[in-house]
Design a protein around this motif. Sequence first.
Motif, short mmCIF file in Angstrom:
data_model
loop_
_atom_site.label_atom_id
_atom_site.label_comp_id
_atom_site.label_asym_id
_atom_site.label_seq_id
_atom_site.Cartn_x
_atom_site.Cartn_y
_atom_site.Cartn_z
N ALA A 10 0.83 -1.21 0.00
CA ALA A 10 0.00 0.00 0.00
C ALA A 10 0.87 1.26 0.00
CB ALA A 10 -0.93 -0.01 1.22
N SER A 11 1.98 1.20 0.71
CA SER A 11 2.89 2.35 0.74
C SER A 11 3.48 2.61 -0.65
CB SER A 11 4.01 2.10 1.75
OG SER A 11 3.50 1.91 3.04
N PHE A 12 3.82 1.56 -1.37
CA PHE A 12 4.35 1.74 -2.73
C PHE A 12 3.29 2.34 -3.66
CE2 PHE A 12 7.97 -0.92 -1.61
CZ PHE A 12 8.98 -0.40 -2.41
N ARG A 13 2.04 1.97 -3.45
CA ARG A 13 0.98 2.52 -4.28
C ARG A 13 0.81 4.02 -4.04
NH1 ARG A 13 -4.55 -0.53 -4.92
NH2 ARG A 13 -4.64 1.19 -6.42
N ILE A 14 1.08 4.45 -2.81
CA ILE A 14 0.95 5.88 -2.51
C ILE A 14 2.16 6.64 -3.02
CG2 ILE A 14 0.85 7.56 -0.63
CD1 ILE A 14 -0.79 5.51 0.95
N ASN A 15 3.37 6.16 -2.66
CA ASN A 15 4.59 6.83 -3.11
C ASN A 15 5.74 5.84 -3.04
OD1 ASN A 15 7.14 8.52 -2.91
ND2 ASN A 15 5.64 10.12 -3.32
N PHE B 3 2.27 14.75 -4.12
CA PHE B 3 2.08 14.24 -2.76
C PHE B 3 1.23 15.21 -1.94
CE2 PHE B 3 3.77 12.66 1.38
CZ PHE B 3 3.48 11.32 1.18
N THR B 4 0.39 14.61 -1.01
CA THR B 4 -0.53 15.45 -0.23
C THR B 4 -0.43 15.10 1.26
OG1 THR B 4 -2.35 13.86 -0.42
CG2 THR B 4 -2.16 15.53 -2.15
N THR B 5 -1.10 15.92 2.07
CA THR B 5 -1.13 15.70 3.52
C THR B 5 -1.81 14.38 3.87
OG1 THR B 5 -1.26 18.10 3.86
CG2 THR B 5 -1.85 16.69 5.72
N GLY B 6 -2.93 14.09 3.18
CA GLY B 6 -3.64 12.83 3.43
C GLY B 6 -2.77 11.62 3.13
N GLN B 7 -2.00 11.69 2.05
CA GLN B 7 -1.11 10.58 1.71
C GLN B 7 0.02 10.44 2.73
OE1 GLN B 7 -0.09 11.80 -2.29
NE2 GLN B 7 -1.58 10.38 -3.21
N SER C 222 -1.41 8.72 5.67
CA SER C 222 -1.56 7.29 5.40
C SER C 222 -0.22 6.56 5.52
CB SER C 222 -2.14 7.08 3.99
OG SER C 222 -3.44 7.61 3.90
N LEU C 223 0.84 7.17 4.99
CA LEU C 223 2.16 6.55 5.09
C LEU C 223 2.61 6.41 6.54
CD1 LEU C 223 4.24 8.05 2.13
CD2 LEU C 223 3.50 5.68 2.45
N ILE C 224 2.34 7.45 7.35
CA ILE C 224 2.71 7.37 8.76
C ILE C 224 1.89 6.29 9.47
CG2 ILE C 224 2.69 8.63 10.96
CD1 ILE C 224 3.36 11.15 9.39
N THR C 225 0.59 6.17 9.09
CA THR C 225 -0.25 5.10 9.66
C THR C 225 0.29 3.74 9.27
OG1 THR C 225 -2.18 6.56 9.53
CG2 THR C 225 -2.59 4.20 9.82
N TYR C 226 0.70 3.62 8.00
CA TYR C 226 1.29 2.36 7.57
C TYR C 226 2.61 2.08 8.30
CZ TYR C 226 -2.10 2.03 3.77
OH TYR C 226 -3.26 1.92 3.05
N ALA C 227 3.35 3.15 8.59
CA ALA C 227 4.58 2.98 9.36
C ALA C 227 4.26 2.44 10.75
CB ALA C 227 5.32 4.31 9.47
N THR C 228 3.16 2.94 11.36
CA THR C 228 2.74 2.43 12.66
C THR C 228 2.34 0.97 12.56
OG1 THR C 228 1.93 4.65 13.24
CG2 THR C 228 1.17 2.81 14.58
N GLN C 229 1.61 0.62 11.50
CA GLN C 229 1.23 -0.78 11.32
C GLN C 229 2.44 -1.67 11.12
OE1 GLN C 229 -1.56 -0.81 8.07
NE2 GLN C 229 -3.29 -0.20 9.36
#
Length: 463
Positions: free
Chosen positions: A147-152, A273-277, A280-287
């Motif tokens: 999912a992180s790769f799909r975002i950036n 790149f946006t704030t929402g993305q 999401s990346l930080i949330t994925y980092a937490t996961q």
Amino acid sequence: MFTVLKSVREYKWVSLVTPLLKILEVVMEVLIPFYMANLIDYGIDKGDMGYVVQMGIILVCFTILSLAFGIGGGVTSAIASTGFAKNLRKDMYYQVQKFSFSNIDKFSTSSIVTRLTTDVTNIQMAYQMSLVLAVRAPIMFIVAIIASFRINAQLAWIYVFCVPVILITMLILLSFVHPIFQRVFKTYDKLNNVVQENVRGIRVVKSFVREDYETQKFRKISEKIYTDFATAEKRMAAAMPIMMLCSYACIILVSWFGARLIIASGNNPDKGFTTGQLMSLITYATQILVSLMMLSMIFIMVTISRASVERSAEILNEKSDIVSPENAVTEVRDGSITFSDVNFSYKKDSDNYCLKNINLSIRSGETIGIIGGTGSSKSSLIQLVSRLYDVSTGSVKVGGVDVRKYDLDTLRNSVAVVLQKNVLFSGTIRENLCWGKEDASDEEIRHVCRLAQAEEDRNSVFV
């Protein structure tokens, strides 16, 4: 591992359902940050309340589904692990029942008790964690990375670089810790042996005023277990700081480079790149951090249980030294006993015999007394008749037939042996006396007690 996993049996379907539920739970959790990014970028930032409500309903549904899958996975994992432990303990217990005395001597009573209790509990915990965390953590890690790769893709590579560091750390720690756990379970066996000796011989300990000595012996073994576990845990503790360092370093780097990308794109989802993305990346980092912490827990539990699996498999793979032969004799002709050039040693392939060159013939119906001092192998001689042990060389015959040619049940139903260490299993004395004859009358039981010089109180046997 494959030997132990045979005990799963009827709990296979529950064990298969658990990972499926956990995968679905992970999918729901990974989708939530993705839709949260859309909620922020296309709903909140643009003031589109209809889109906000739509995304909100989807997020609530994902949350409820994640909760349902999580609860279902927890229930099925508990059923599967406890059922597996029940079957494993049963299989080990039934296997021990097939052991000859020499097999029991090989493991020792205290070791068998430890394997049936502590080791099975460790395996149960490891199995449950494997069904839940060992599936959830890697899936969450992989899906979060995708999912992180799909975002950036540029920022997602930061997560990938931390994986080799963690894997190398785990392998190094495992190589240091596993020998310690192997040693500590053997010490557990010694601890159980000391406790067993004291419980069975408490009268002797008190009679000879040996309480201080026995207490010191117990304290010495207990401190050794403490020292080994403390050493292992100290080494295992190094895994968590390294994982935390890698994970938080990823968050800092993603935040730093992500903020620069947001400034460059003007926080426009159509341009970059946006704030929402970033959120999401930080949330994925937490996961990813949570999944790595789960992996460390699994790593610790599996390291502990590995020694337990090996010890349990030893019991299950052990073959009894004494079994019924093919085409076994199923009838004992008479009660004659013949020892022909018998040599016997408790240790296989040893020339140090406790019985040597024994030749003895007892006719059916004779009453024979074998007299000797303590340690003169009187019990060893008797145990060969019912084939509790096998002779090293020579032969023992009952009714003119070598005892090794008899069916074991036939032989032992015909040759009764009362050992020195007698144990009342359960029930009353009367019920235990009726083991030899289920329909024995009261007069027959009294007669047996008189023969055994055990009728001090006429009614004591019926208590």
